[in-house]
Design an enzyme around this catalytic site. Structure first.
Site, PDB file in Angstrom:
ATOM      1  CG  HIS A 188     -73.036   5.567  34.923  1.00 13.93           C
ATOM      2  ND1 HIS A 188     -72.283   6.675  35.232  1.00 13.93           N
ATOM      3  CD2 HIS A 188     -74.302   5.848  35.332  1.00 13.93           C
ATOM      4  CE1 HIS A 188     -73.061   7.596  35.788  1.00 13.93           C
ATOM      5  NE2 HIS A 188     -74.290   7.116  35.860  1.00 13.93           N
ATOM      6  CE  LYS A 228     -74.039   7.948  31.667  1.00 11.82           C
ATOM      7  NZ  LYS A 228     -75.380   8.307  31.177  1.00 11.82           N
TER       8      LYS A 228
END
Length: 273
Positions: A159, A163
Site C-alpha cells: 500500500h 497507510k
C-alpha cells in the site's frame, strides 16, 4: 429506512476516500447524498460537498456535527479511523441509522462494539469493498481446501506510504478466509514478522509480508507454494473508486434491513457460490 432514494452521509468528506465516496454516491441511481462530515475546525467546513469532490454543486454543505444532519441521512458511510468510527457507531445506534464501515485497524474491543451495535442497526462491515477482492476471498477458500494442507501459504500486501495499519485489513481477511477453510484460527497460525535466525518455516503457518511505498492503492497476493510449483492469486487496485463504488452499493443494499451484521459477500451473494 426510506422506500425512495437511500440518503447517505459521508464521513471524512475532504479526504482522498471521502471525495471518491461523494462521487460514487452522486453517480449511483437510487442513492442520494444527504450529508458530508469533516472534523471540527477543518478549513473545508461550509464547502459544497459536490464541488469539493470535483462533481459540481450539490447544495450539501460539509458539516462537523452529526446532530446537525441527523435527519438528512439513512446510512452513514465511514472510512476514517477506529476511534472516530466508534463514536459515529454509537450515534447511529442511538438514532437508528444504518452503517457501512470500511475503516480498518480495529482491536478486538472495537470489533465487538460493532457486533453489539448490529443487534439494533444494520451494518455492512468489510475489510475491502472491491468486488474483485471479495471474489478473491471466495477463490482463496476453494484453493485452501484443495492445497492448504500441504503447501506453504504466504500473503504479501503493498500500500501507499500513508497507510497507518499493517497488515492491511484485506490481508487479514485473506488469512482468515484461508484459516477458516482449514478449520484453524488465524490467531494460532499467523506469522507476522521474520527477522534474524528464524529457523526453518513452521508447517501449517500463514505468513504475512507488508510493503509501504509511494502511492500504491492496494495490491494483495496469496501464495500456495509446494516443491516444483506454486499458485498465486493476486488482486491489484488502480483506483480507490472501486472501493467507493462497492461501499455505496452496500448502502443501497441495506435498504429495508433493520438490523444485522453483513459483509460484502452478503452484498454480492457470494456465500451461495
Amino acid at each position: 429506512m426510506h422506500d425512495a432514494n437511500i440518503r447517505v452521509a459521508i464521513a471524512g468528506a475532504g479526504g482522498r476516500m471521502g471525495r471518491q465516496l461523494i462521487q460514487a454516491a452522486l453517480a449511483l441511481e437510487g442513492v442520494q447524498l444527504g450529508a458530508a462530515l469533516e472534523r471540527e475546525g477543518s478549513s473545508l467546513l461550509g464547502s459544497d460537498a459536490g464541488e469539493l469532490a470535483g462533481a459540481g454543486k450539490t447544495g450539501v454543505t460539509v458539516q462537523s456535527s452529526l446532530d446537525a444532519v441527523k435527519d438528512d441521512f439513512d446510512v452513514f458511510i465511514d472510512f476514517t479511523r477506529p476511534e472516530g468510527t466508534l463514536n459515529h457507531l454509537a450515534f447511529c445506534r442511538q438514532h437508528g441509522k444504518g452503517m457501512v464501515i470500511g475503516t480498518t485497524g480495529f482491536d478486538e474491543a472495537g470489533k465487538q462494539a460493532i457486533r453489539d451495535a448490529a443487534a439494533d442497526i444494520a451494518i455492512v462491515f468489510a475489510a475491502n469493498f472491491s468486488v474483485g477482492v471479495n471474489v478473491m476471498l471466495k477463490l482463496l477458500e476453494k484453493a485452501a481446501k484443495v492445497m492448504g494442507d500441504y503447501t506453504d501459504i504466504e500473503i504479501i500486501e503493498a500500500h501507499h506510504r500513508h497507510k497507518v495499519d499493517a497488515p492491511s485489513g484485506t490481508a487479514l481477511a485473506m488469512g482468515e478466509a484461508i484459516a477458516h477453510a482449514l478449520d484453524k484460527d488465524l490467531k494460532d497460525c499467523a506469522v507476522y514478522s521474520r527477522e534474524g535466525h528464524t529457523g526453518e518455516r513452521v508447517p501449517g503457518t500463514i505468513g504475512f509480508a507488508t510493503v509501504r511505498a509511494g502511492d500504491i492503492v492496494g495490491e494483495h497476493t496469496a501464495m500456495f507454494a509446494d516443491i516444483g510449483e506454486r499458485l498465486e492469486i493476486t488482486h491489484k487496485a488502480s483506483s480507490r473508486m472501486t472501493f467507493a463504488n462497492g461501499a455505496v452499493r452496500s448502502a443501497l443494499w441495506l435498504s429495508g434491513k433493520e438490523s444485522g451484521l453483513f459483509d460484502m459477500r452478503d452484498v454480492l451473494d457470494l456465500n451461495n457460490l
